[in-house]
Design a protein around this motif. Structure first.
Motif, PDB file in Angstrom:
ATOM      1  N   PHE A  68       7.434   3.597   2.652  1.00 27.88           N
ATOM      2  CA  PHE A  68       8.103   2.897   3.749  1.00 27.88           C
ATOM      3  C   PHE A  68       7.364   1.625   4.165  1.00 27.88           C
ATOM      4  CE2 PHE A  68       9.413   7.353   4.213  1.00 27.88           C
ATOM      5  CZ  PHE A  68      10.789   7.197   4.191  1.00 27.88           C
ATOM      6  N   THR A  69       6.047   1.690   4.321  1.00 28.28           N
ATOM      7  CA  THR A  69       5.311   0.526   4.816  1.00 28.28           C
ATOM      8  C   THR A  69       5.275  -0.611   3.801  1.00 28.28           C
ATOM      9  OG1 THR A  69       3.213   1.445   4.011  1.00 28.28           O
ATOM     10  CG2 THR A  69       3.849   1.954   6.279  1.00 28.28           C
ATOM     11  N   SER A 111       7.730  -8.263   4.114  1.00 25.18           N
ATOM     12  CA  SER A 111       8.380  -9.273   4.954  1.00 25.18           C
ATOM     13  C   SER A 111       7.411  -9.921   5.934  1.00 25.18           C
ATOM     14  CB  SER A 111       9.555  -8.640   5.711  1.00 25.18           C
ATOM     15  OG  SER A 111       9.143  -7.495   6.432  1.00 25.18           O
ATOM     16  N   GLU A 112       6.469  -9.151   6.473  1.00 27.68           N
ATOM     17  CA  GLU A 112       5.549  -9.720   7.457  1.00 27.68           C
ATOM     18  C   GLU A 112       4.609 -10.744   6.842  1.00 27.68           C
ATOM     19  OE1 GLU A 112       1.921  -8.249  10.405  1.00 27.68           O
ATOM     20  OE2 GLU A 112       3.681  -6.976  10.157  1.00 27.68           O
ATOM     21  N   TRP A 113       4.127 -10.488   5.642  1.00 24.50           N
ATOM     22  CA  TRP A 113       3.166 -11.379   5.003  1.00 24.50           C
ATOM     23  C   TRP A 113       3.801 -12.278   3.941  1.00 24.50           C
ATOM     24  CZ3 TRP A 113      -0.348  -6.525   4.606  1.00 24.50           C
ATOM     25  CH2 TRP A 113      -1.002  -6.326   5.827  1.00 24.50           C
ATOM     26  N   GLY A 114       5.142 -12.287   3.889  1.00 24.40           N
ATOM     27  CA  GLY A 114       5.834 -13.176   2.963  1.00 24.40           C
ATOM     28  C   GLY A 114       5.525 -12.912   1.504  1.00 24.40           C
ATOM     29  N   LEU A 115       5.550 -11.642   1.105  1.00 25.40           N
ATOM     30  CA  LEU A 115       5.212 -11.276  -0.269  1.00 25.40           C
ATOM     31  C   LEU A 115       6.431 -11.093  -1.158  1.00 25.40           C
ATOM     32  CD1 LEU A 115       2.453  -8.597   0.521  1.00 25.40           C
ATOM     33  CD2 LEU A 115       2.131 -11.033   0.024  1.00 25.40           C
ATOM     34  N   GLY A 124       2.120  -4.231  -5.636  1.00 19.70           N
ATOM     35  CA  GLY A 124       1.682  -2.857  -5.875  1.00 19.70           C
ATOM     36  C   GLY A 124       0.213  -2.626  -5.649  1.00 19.70           C
ATOM     37  N   LEU A 125      -0.521  -3.677  -5.261  1.00 18.49           N
ATOM     38  CA  LEU A 125      -1.966  -3.555  -5.073  1.00 18.49           C
ATOM     39  C   LEU A 125      -2.364  -2.521  -4.023  1.00 18.49           C
ATOM     40  CD1 LEU A 125      -4.789  -4.567  -5.794  1.00 18.49           C
ATOM     41  CD2 LEU A 125      -4.513  -6.362  -4.069  1.00 18.49           C
ATOM     42  N   PRO A 126      -1.718  -2.466  -2.835  1.00 16.44           N
ATOM     43  CA  PRO A 126      -2.125  -1.452  -1.849  1.00 16.44           C
ATOM     44  C   PRO A 126      -1.965  -0.019  -2.368  1.00 16.44           C
ATOM     45  CG  PRO A 126      -0.830  -3.162  -0.794  1.00 16.44           C
ATOM     46  CD  PRO A 126      -0.730  -3.406  -2.262  1.00 16.44           C
ATOM     47  N   ALA A 127      -0.828   0.268  -3.029  1.00 15.39           N
ATOM     48  CA  ALA A 127      -0.615   1.625  -3.548  1.00 15.39           C
ATOM     49  C   ALA A 127      -1.617   1.947  -4.647  1.00 15.39           C
ATOM     50  CB  ALA A 127       0.807   1.769  -4.071  1.00 15.39           C
ATOM     51  N   SER A 128      -1.855   0.982  -5.540  1.00 12.65           N
ATOM     52  CA  SER A 128      -2.834   1.206  -6.597  1.00 12.65           C
ATOM     53  C   SER A 128      -4.239   1.366  -6.022  1.00 12.65           C
ATOM     54  CB  SER A 128      -2.799   0.046  -7.593  1.00 12.65           C
ATOM     55  OG  SER A 128      -1.541  -0.045  -8.229  1.00 12.65           O
ATOM     56  N   ASN A 174      -4.005  -9.247   6.485  1.00 17.56           N
ATOM     57  CA  ASN A 174      -3.369  -9.692   5.251  1.00 17.56           C
ATOM     58  C   ASN A 174      -3.381  -8.565   4.227  1.00 17.56           C
ATOM     59  OD1 ASN A 174      -6.035  -9.791   3.906  1.00 17.56           O
ATOM     60  ND2 ASN A 174      -6.349 -11.620   5.178  1.00 17.56           N
ATOM     61  N   VAL A 175      -2.772  -8.818   3.087  1.00 22.60           N
ATOM     62  CA  VAL A 175      -2.614  -7.782   2.072  1.00 22.60           C
ATOM     63  C   VAL A 175      -3.951  -7.398   1.441  1.00 22.60           C
ATOM     64  CG1 VAL A 175      -2.185  -9.381   0.156  1.00 22.60           C
ATOM     65  CG2 VAL A 175      -1.211  -7.070   0.088  1.00 22.60           C
TER      66      VAL A 175
END
Length: 521
Positions: A68-69, A111-115, A124-128, A174-175
């Protein structure tokens, strides 16, 4: 001449008999003594097992929260009559004034960080990072629960680290910082499931060991189910709200662990802390009648002397041929199971289905999976059951590729069957591995298995990203991997209705006896 040959014949006869006779018995086991003291079952044991297993609720929430996030929100065209803008257009080729998100920009990190136009690697970096943190945490913390900290303290520290890192994630600017915190979150989360299932099953007798092991799976399902509910209630709120409502209960739970959870008496005995173990047994036993007839001070058994440093447990698992063979086969099968178990929910956005509904259906499918595991664990063999569910999951996953071209409903149906089978196989292989290894290395063996499962999960986001354009790269590869890896369980021994061992020598003796019996027969 007869005098010269009779010694040779005699030595050959002795040699044959020595090969057929089983090896001498190992030092006395603690298993029967503890079983006699603990009894069949008590409400104190059940409450302890449930309290420990409840950690799986928070484990599930942090595992799948990125569904979701980190989701890419839907969008719509803002300029009526603009023929260049439609739902199939490439959003990166449109001007910023011609489209808008369907929800507030703060509902997702995309959407918040314009990705929205960033590469799949960045998205996919956060999930990885989360799964890489799980791998690092599982490797570094693997044997602490078997050596210095024990099951209870490791569970407390893991929950505390996971809750604090989840709370700090709210502050991510940020991401990149977000990915680092997700790594820390995965690092802390790595040992929760391992400690929970090992500790809960070591608090009860062998008759209820399998059933108690499934309590954690029910709790994991509860945590998974809570996610779409929390996300739907806060669908117009920031993604940070989701982290807040999942981190605070985890923090509260971690504060309860030191005061209400009891350490494994089996682990305390193996560590030589007999007095503590006796006190815990007296507090959880179904009756104290048996305890009064046993003198623990006179109980003699050979304690493991090799278990002196952080990675000694992993070292001894690899050094002994039988344990290395078992661990390797379990880890290969776990890799395939993990790829489907973690990959399927992460890939739900690739289906033509409502995201909240599809996640809810997948979470609900874990409930019958836990029920199936609960009922078959005491009636069917572990090996054949695990083999059957991995093959079924693989077949249904491959069929999803073809079903997607025919009917979206048929595709989600096959996806659910594949995921349900993978969930059941996940539960079975955890309980199976619990029974394959003795107390002194059990937590380490489960940790290594979960490392392999998480490794499969770490690879799955890449396949999910590739599967947005080619379904076979997700469903097809998932099915082939779990089907082939599942075949490795054929090499494992059956453990149903078998008493668990406490030391490596005891387990090795059972292995040698079984091998001798097979040769004689």
């Amino acid at each position: 001449m007869s005098d010269s040959t009779s010694p040779l014949l005699l030595s050959q006869s002795d040699s044959i008999e020595s090969k057929q006779l089983p090896p001498p018995p190992p030092p006395p086991s603690l298993d029967e003594t503890i079983e006699l003291c603990i009894g069949d079952f008590s409400w104190v044991q059940f409450l302890q097992a449930f309290l420990v297993s409840f950690a799986w609720v928070f484990d599930a929430q942090q595992t799948f929260i990125s569904v979701f996030t980190d989701a890419e929100p839907t969008w719509h065209c803002t300029q009526l009559g603009d023929k260049s803008c439609n739902s199939v257009s490439d959003i990166c080729q449109l001007s910023k004034n011609s489209w808008s998100w369907d929800f507030p920009v703060h509902t997702s990190i995309i959407s918040e960080w314009g990705l929205e136009c960033a590469s799949s690697l960045v998205k996919g970096l956060p999930a990885s990072s989360f799964f890489m943190g799980c791998l690092a945490g599982g490797f570094i913390l693997a044997t602490l629960a078997d050596t210095s900290l024990g099951r209870k303290n490791m569970l407390f520290l893991s929950c505390l680290m996971m809750s604090i890192s989840s709370l700090l994630t709210i502050l991510s600017p940020n991401v990149w910082i977000y990915s680092v915190l997700r790594f820390v979150n995965g690092f802390g989360r790595a040992m929760i499931g391992t400690c929970a299932i090992v500790l809960s099953t070591e608090l009860v007798g062998k008759k209820w060991r399998g059933q108690v092991g499934t309590i954690g799976f029910f709790c994991f399902t509860l945590g998974f189910l809570s996610l779409p509910a929390i996300a739907y209630i806060n669908r117009d709120s920031s993604w940070r709200t989701l982290y807040f409502w999942t981190s605070m209960p985890t923090l509260f739970y971690s504060m309860l662990v030191p005061f209400f959870v009891r350490e494994s008496p089996r682990w305390l005995f193996v560590q030589g802390r007999t007095e503590e173990a006796v006190l815990i047994i007296k507090s959880i036993a179904s009756t104290n009648q048996n305890i009064s007839r046993i003198s623990f001070s006179n109980l003699c058994f050979e304690r493991e002397t090799w278990n002196v440093d952080l990675y000694s447990a992993i070292k001894v698992l690899v050094e002994r041929n039988w344990s290395f063979r078992r661990l390797s086969a379990a880890m290969v099968a776990g890799f395939g199971i993990g790829m489907v178990y973690y990959g399927m929910p992460l890939g739900l956005g690739n289906l033509s289905f409502n995201l909240y509904l599809s996640v809810t259906l997948n979470a609900l499918s874990e409930l019958p999976s836990s029920m199936v595991t609960f009922f078959i664990i005491g009636t069917l063999n572990r090996r054949s059951s695990l083999l059957g569910f991995t093959i079924l999951s693989g077949i249904c996953s491959v069929m999803c590729v073809l079903a997607g071209k025919v009917s979206a409903t048929l595709q989600i149906g096959l996806e659910l069957v594949s995921f349900l089978s993978a969930c059941t196989a996940y539960g079975l292989i955890l309980i199976y591995t619990l029974e394959l290894f003795p107390t002194c290395v059990r937590n380490s063996a489960i940790s290594m298995l979960r490392q392999a499962i998480v490794l499969g999960g770490a690879i799955s986001p890449v396949l999910v990203a590739a599967g947005r354009k080619n379904g076979f790269l997700m469903f097809g590869v998932f099915g082939l991997v779990i089907g082939i890896c599942g075949l490795f369980v054929v090499s494992l021994p059956e453990t149903r209705d078998r008493t668990i061992s406490d030391t490596m020598d005891e387990e090795e003796y059972k292995e040698r006896v079984a091998f001798s019996c097979d040769n004689i027969s």
